[in-house]
Design a protein around this motif. Structure first.
Motif, short mmCIF file in Angstrom:
data_model
loop_
_atom_site.label_atom_id
_atom_site.label_comp_id
_atom_site.label_asym_id
_atom_site.label_seq_id
_atom_site.Cartn_x
_atom_site.Cartn_y
_atom_site.Cartn_z
N GLY A 52 4.52 -5.61 -3.79
CA GLY A 52 3.92 -6.93 -3.71
C GLY A 52 3.91 -7.53 -5.10
O GLY A 52 3.54 -6.88 -6.06
N PHE A 53 4.36 -8.76 -5.23
CA PHE A 53 4.43 -9.40 -6.54
C PHE A 53 4.14 -10.88 -6.36
O PHE A 53 4.81 -11.56 -5.60
N PHE A 54 3.11 -11.35 -7.05
CA PHE A 54 2.70 -12.75 -6.97
C PHE A 54 2.89 -13.42 -8.31
O PHE A 54 2.61 -12.82 -9.34
N LEU A 55 3.32 -14.65 -8.28
CA LEU A 55 3.48 -15.44 -9.49
C LEU A 55 2.73 -16.74 -9.28
O LEU A 55 3.07 -17.52 -8.39
N ALA A 56 1.68 -16.95 -10.05
CA ALA A 56 0.86 -18.14 -9.88
C ALA A 56 1.09 -19.09 -11.05
O ALA A 56 1.11 -18.67 -12.20
N SER A 63 -4.93 -21.84 -20.34
CA SER A 63 -3.59 -21.30 -20.12
C SER A 63 -3.66 -19.99 -19.34
O SER A 63 -4.70 -19.33 -19.29
N SER A 64 -2.54 -19.61 -18.76
CA SER A 64 -2.45 -18.34 -18.03
C SER A 64 -2.74 -17.18 -18.96
O SER A 64 -3.42 -16.22 -18.58
N ASP A 135 7.90 -17.02 -17.24
CA ASP A 135 7.59 -17.91 -18.35
C ASP A 135 6.09 -17.99 -18.61
O ASP A 135 5.28 -17.42 -17.89
N ALA A 136 5.72 -18.71 -19.66
CA ALA A 136 4.34 -18.76 -20.13
C ALA A 136 3.41 -19.56 -19.22
O ALA A 136 2.20 -19.50 -19.40
N THR A 137 3.94 -20.28 -18.26
CA THR A 137 3.07 -21.04 -17.36
C THR A 137 2.60 -20.20 -16.18
O THR A 137 1.86 -20.68 -15.34
N SER A 138 3.03 -18.93 -16.13
CA SER A 138 2.75 -18.09 -14.96
C SER A 138 1.77 -16.97 -15.27
O SER A 138 1.77 -16.41 -16.36
N LEU A 139 0.96 -16.65 -14.28
CA LEU A 139 0.12 -15.46 -14.30
C LEU A 139 0.68 -14.56 -13.20
O LEU A 139 0.65 -14.92 -12.03
N ALA A 140 1.25 -13.42 -13.60
CA ALA A 140 1.91 -12.53 -12.65
C ALA A 140 1.00 -11.37 -12.27
O ALA A 140 0.36 -10.78 -13.14
N GLU A 141 0.97 -11.05 -10.99
CA GLU A 141 0.23 -9.90 -10.48
C GLU A 141 1.11 -9.19 -9.47
O GLU A 141 1.86 -9.84 -8.74
N GLY A 142 1.00 -7.88 -9.42
CA GLY A 142 1.79 -7.15 -8.46
C GLY A 142 1.18 -5.82 -8.09
O GLY A 142 0.29 -5.31 -8.78
N THR A 143 1.67 -5.27 -6.99
CA THR A 143 1.24 -3.96 -6.51
C THR A 143 2.43 -3.21 -5.95
O THR A 143 3.41 -3.82 -5.52
N TRP A 144 2.32 -1.90 -5.95
CA TRP A 144 3.28 -1.04 -5.27
C TRP A 144 2.53 0.18 -4.78
O TRP A 144 1.84 0.84 -5.55
N THR A 145 2.66 0.47 -3.51
CA THR A 145 2.03 1.65 -2.93
C THR A 145 3.09 2.70 -2.65
O THR A 145 4.09 2.41 -2.00
N CYS A 146 2.85 3.89 -3.15
CA CYS A 146 3.79 5.00 -2.96
C CYS A 146 3.69 5.47 -1.51
O CYS A 146 2.66 5.99 -1.09
N PRO A 147 4.75 5.30 -0.71
CA PRO A 147 4.67 5.60 0.71
C PRO A 147 4.68 7.09 1.07
O PRO A 147 4.05 7.49 2.03
N ASP A 148 5.43 7.90 0.32
CA ASP A 148 5.53 9.32 0.68
C ASP A 148 5.97 10.14 -0.53
O ASP A 148 6.22 9.60 -1.61
N GLN A 149 6.08 11.45 -0.35
CA GLN A 149 6.40 12.36 -1.45
C GLN A 149 7.76 12.07 -2.06
O GLN A 149 7.95 12.25 -3.26
N SER A 150 8.71 11.57 -1.28
CA SER A 150 10.05 11.29 -1.81
C SER A 150 10.03 10.15 -2.83
O SER A 150 10.94 10.03 -3.64
N GLN A 151 8.99 9.31 -2.81
CA GLN A 151 8.87 8.20 -3.75
C GLN A 151 7.88 8.49 -4.88
O GLN A 151 7.67 7.64 -5.74
#
Length: 186
Positions: A52-56, A63-64, A135-151
């Motif tokens: 998940g990755f959000f760019l606001a 400023s951001s 760029d400098a006008t953005s506030l970026a947020e993100g997530t990643w969930t590890c689904p299983d042992q292979s990841q």
């Protein structure tokens, strides 16, 4: 391999999946006047919720960068010209990696990779978030969930300024892992 499948909702397209109000960044969705979203999907079990990755786009007087650096546990660092900074976090199945960052000025290239050790030595990396210029006008947020042992393994977040010949960049960032047993690790 992770495939980037954009979903247009604003001026910029990046990866994201739906969030509940209890997840980090839900307040960002409510307070931002322009949010860009997309989805990143991978093949295999649990892949639909991988990244998940959000760019606001922040509009208003603050400023951001200033909004980001006021948050708890945020580090402010300079990335010199022709250089990059990386941070590596270890994730286990069910753990959720979170990040938030903003730039003071200009832009950098950001990407996230999963590093897996090979049986014969060495490591291979696969993109979780493909390289994207922020760029400098953005506030970026993100997530990643590890689904299983292979990841499971190391996740490398990189802010790349190697394309800049003379200018250093300043970023405010925070990365953290929410363990599957609900403990937070910075």
């Amino acid at each position: 391999a992770v495939a980037f499948q954009p979903h247009l909702a604003g001026r910029t397209t990046l990866g994201a999946h739906g969030r509940s109000s209890a997840e980090p960044g839900a307040d960002l969705q409510r307070r931002s006047s322009s949010i860009s979203r997309g989805t990143a999907a991978a093949d295999g079990p649990g892949a639909a919720v991988a990244v998940g990755f959000f760019l606001a786009r922040k509009e208003g007087q603050e400023s951001s960068f200033d909004a980001c650096r006021k948050q708890e546990r945020v580090e402010v660092v300079d990335i010199s010209a022709r250089n990059c900074i990386k941070t590596t976090l270890i994730v286990q199945p069910g753990d959720t990696l979170n990040w938030t960052f903003a730039l003071k000025s200009m832009d950098v290239v950001f990407h996230v990779k999963l590093r897996k050790m090979m049986d014969v030595g060495g490591a291979e990396e696969e993109d979780l978030v493909a390289a994207v210029k922020i760029d400098a006008t953005s506030l970026a947020e993100g997530t990643w969930t590890c689904p299983d042992q292979s990841q499971a393994g190391q996740v490398v977040l990189c802010w790349d300024n190697s394309f800049s010949l003379f200018r250093s960049k300043t970023i405010a960032y925070r990365t953290w892992v929410v363990k599957s047993d609900s403990k937070v690790a910075d």
